[in-house]
Scaffold this active site. Structure first.
Site, short mmCIF file in Angstrom:
data_model
loop_
_atom_site.label_atom_id
_atom_site.label_comp_id
_atom_site.label_asym_id
_atom_site.label_seq_id
_atom_site.Cartn_x
_atom_site.Cartn_y
_atom_site.Cartn_z
N ASP A 48 -2.10 -0.81 10.79
CA ASP A 48 -2.35 -0.95 9.35
C ASP A 48 -3.02 -2.26 8.97
O ASP A 48 -3.55 -2.40 7.86
CB ASP A 48 -1.04 -0.85 8.55
CG ASP A 48 -0.49 0.57 8.48
OD1 ASP A 48 -1.18 1.50 8.94
OD2 ASP A 48 0.64 0.74 7.98
N LYS B 12 0.85 -1.20 0.00
CA LYS B 12 0.00 0.00 0.00
C LYS B 12 0.88 1.23 0.00
O LYS B 12 2.06 1.20 0.35
CB LYS B 12 -0.93 0.02 1.23
CG LYS B 12 -0.23 0.07 2.59
CD LYS B 12 0.23 1.45 3.06
CE LYS B 12 0.94 1.39 4.40
NZ LYS B 12 1.65 2.66 4.73
#
Length: 290
Positions: free
Chosen positions: A137, A12
């Site tokens: 995350d 990401k």
């Protein structure tokens, strides 16, 4: 005996990262947009009946007992009282300590895949709650879509992004996230924005990241790690380059793959680099249910 089964764990980037406050427990409050990329680690799993969770390959710089994959499997095992075990083999392609979420993504993939392989039937929401115990995350990767994130990163709202191409550079250094967040120069009072602010002004089009939406950690990382500053300065000659997460990776959104490849081919030899495309969804999204 059952063979290893392979599962992808995507990287990401953070299109921006604002620090808006700090909780009493020390966790920082933030706003960010998470964007999935088509760069993957591969997590290979082989369930066993002996109840033992073990990683069967070496990962440079990551002792097995500290590996988020191992911790994720043990957490899921304990939470569900599952008697099964698993052998874990991790093929790393996402730079470690690069702000691209590799470790968190690997852990999320373990939770998603083992939930299926061990036939535990936990919901996506339950898996996200477990994932949060491993890192802020991790819930995003279980969520499965690009997301506007708030809180400590666990309050997620799906956001539609164009499938842009990105040039991603990493100066081959490891940035300590804890060190950056502990830096006394870090401001923690950025005024909260809204998702419509981001969507409306940035229009989510390639090469048009809004100047109001920056990475609050970028200046501190660049002052502590000159190699990141050098990377950022080099990439900035081609457009609005940004740092992802707490670094060390920096990225540039571009209009097409050819442009991205042309830029990446010019990168300094000391720098690791790749071209990636944004993803709409996590490749394992259909393995989880709400």
């Amino acid at each position: 005996m059952q063979d290893f089964q392979s599962f992808l764990a995507p990287a990401k980037i953070n299109l921006f990262l604002h620090i808006t406050g700090q909780r009493a427990d020390g966790y920082h409050l933030l706003q960010t947009v998470f964007c999935l990329l088509d760069l993957y680690d591969t997590v290979k799993l082989k369930p066993s009946t002996d109840g033992v969770v073990k990683r069967v390959n070496d990962v440079a710089g990551v002792p097995a007992e500290q590996d988020l994959c191992v911790r994720a499997a043990k957490l899921l095992q304990q939470h569900t009282k599952c008697p099964l075990g698993v052998d874990i083999l991790v093929e790393k392609h996402i730079p470690i300590g690069g702000g691209l979420g590799g470790g968190s993504s690997d852990a999320a993939t373990v939770l998603i895949a083992l939930n299926s392989l061990w036939q535990l039937s936990l919901s996506r929401k339950e898996l996200m709650s477990l994932g949060l115990k491993l890192g802020a995350d991790v819930p995003f990767f279980i969520f499965g879509n690009n997301a506007w994130a708030e809180g400590i990163g666990e309050q997620l709202t799906e956001i539609n992004l164009h499938n842009s191409y990105y040039v991603v550079l990493n100066p081959n250094i490891h940035v300590s996230t804890a060190q950056i967040f502990a830096n006394k120069q870090l401001t923690k009072n950025t005024n909260p924005k809204t998702m419509s602010d981001f969507s409306g002004t940035a229009k989510l089009t390639a090469c048009n990241l809004n100047a109001e939406f920056i990475n609050d950690l970028e200046k501190i990382v660049c002052s502590e790690y000159p190699a990141v500053l050098d990377c950022l300065n080099w990439l900035s000659q081609f457009g609005d380059a940004r740092m992802s997460g707490s670094g060390a990776s920096v990225f540039l959104e571009v209009v097409d793959e050819k442009t991205a490849v042309d830029i990446c081919n010019q990168k300094p030899k000391s720098v690791q680099g790749f071209v990636a495309k944004g993803l709409n969804q996590h490749p394992l999204i259909n393995l989880t249910v709400n």
